[in-house]
Motif scaffolding. Structure first.
Motif, PDB file in Angstrom:
ATOM      1  N   SER A 135       0.857  -1.181   0.000  1.00 56.36           N
ATOM      2  CA  SER A 135       0.000   0.000   0.000  1.00 56.36           C
ATOM      3  C   SER A 135       0.889   1.224   0.000  1.00 56.36           C
ATOM      4  O   SER A 135       1.889   1.278   0.709  1.00 56.36           O
ATOM      5  N   MET A 136       0.509   2.199  -0.776  1.00 53.10           N
ATOM      6  CA  MET A 136       1.316   3.408  -0.883  1.00 53.10           C
ATOM      7  C   MET A 136       0.820   4.538   0.003  1.00 53.10           C
ATOM      8  O   MET A 136       1.480   5.559   0.130  1.00 53.10           O
ATOM      9  N   SER A 137      -0.342   4.363   0.608  1.00 49.84           N
ATOM     10  CA  SER A 137      -0.862   5.416   1.482  1.00 49.84           C
ATOM     11  C   SER A 137      -1.529   4.776   2.700  1.00 49.84           C
ATOM     12  O   SER A 137      -1.945   3.618   2.675  1.00 49.84           O
ATOM     13  N   SER A 138      -1.624   5.553   3.745  1.00 53.39           N
ATOM     14  CA  SER A 138      -2.271   5.067   4.966  1.00 53.39           C
ATOM     15  C   SER A 138      -3.757   4.801   4.745  1.00 53.39           C
ATOM     16  O   SER A 138      -4.317   3.877   5.330  1.00 53.39           O
ATOM     17  N   ALA A 139      -4.381   5.597   3.902  1.00 55.36           N
ATOM     18  CA  ALA A 139      -5.811   5.405   3.627  1.00 55.36           C
ATOM     19  C   ALA A 139      -6.053   4.067   2.933  1.00 55.36           C
ATOM     20  O   ALA A 139      -6.990   3.336   3.274  1.00 55.36           O
ATOM     21  N   GLU A 140      -5.206   3.745   1.959  1.00 58.61           N
ATOM     22  CA  GLU A 140      -5.327   2.465   1.260  1.00 58.61           C
ATOM     23  C   GLU A 140      -5.079   1.301   2.229  1.00 58.61           C
ATOM     24  O   GLU A 140      -5.789   0.297   2.200  1.00 58.61           O
ATOM     25  N   MET A 141      -4.080   1.453   3.080  1.00 53.69           N
ATOM     26  CA  MET A 141      -3.778   0.401   4.055  1.00 53.69           C
ATOM     27  C   MET A 141      -4.940   0.206   5.006  1.00 53.69           C
ATOM     28  O   MET A 141      -5.297  -0.921   5.350  1.00 53.69           O
ATOM     29  N   ARG A 142      -5.540   1.286   5.450  1.00 57.00           N
ATOM     30  CA  ARG A 142      -6.682   1.198   6.372  1.00 57.00           C
ATOM     31  C   ARG A 142      -7.820   0.392   5.750  1.00 57.00           C
ATOM     32  O   ARG A 142      -8.398  -0.471   6.396  1.00 57.00           O
TER      33      ARG A 142
END
Length: 122
Positions: free
Chosen positions: A14-21
């Motif tokens: 994941s490249m962003s925290s939002a995507e990881m969440r």
């Protein structure tokens, strides 16, 4: 019958925290949906509600990890664990280890020689 590749996921970061969440929440929901299957397949002596509680605790334990690279590794490990559980690649004793208190792992400091010997500790 479960196909081993049915729950496999390709490794991607994941490249962003939002995507990881989003990915973590989806994995968490998959764990919860399969909790009753875990109890039935592994013939666990604990109710599904306790399994759900333990799943929640395991996800909460890593909640405050902020490094995205570490989050990606933790996610991949959780995904692999999920696939192993769903495909019945573990034994009951491996699953039950999640329900043992952590204090039981290092309780040999106060035990006598006989207690250690009977437990199989060196």
């Amino acid at each position: 019958m479960t196909l081993p590749t049915a729950f496999a996921e390709t490794t991607r970061f994941s490249m962003s925290s939002a995507e990881m969440r989003i990915r973590v929440l989806n994995l968490y929901r998959r764990y919860l949906r399969h909790s009753r299957n875990f109890v039935n397949n592994y013939d666990l002596d604990v109710p599904a509600s306790q399994v759900k509680t333990k799943i929640r605790q395991e996800f909460e334990r890593q909640r405050f990890v902020n490094d995205l690279a570490v989050q990606n590794v933790l996610y991949m490990k959780a995904q692999m664990e999920f696939q192993e559980l769903v495909n019945f690649w573990k034994q009951q004793c491996h699953v039950m280890m999640y329900f043992e208190p952590f204090s039981s792992y290092d309780n040999t400091a106060n035990d006598s020689f006989i207690d250690k010997f009977l437990k199989g500790a060196s």
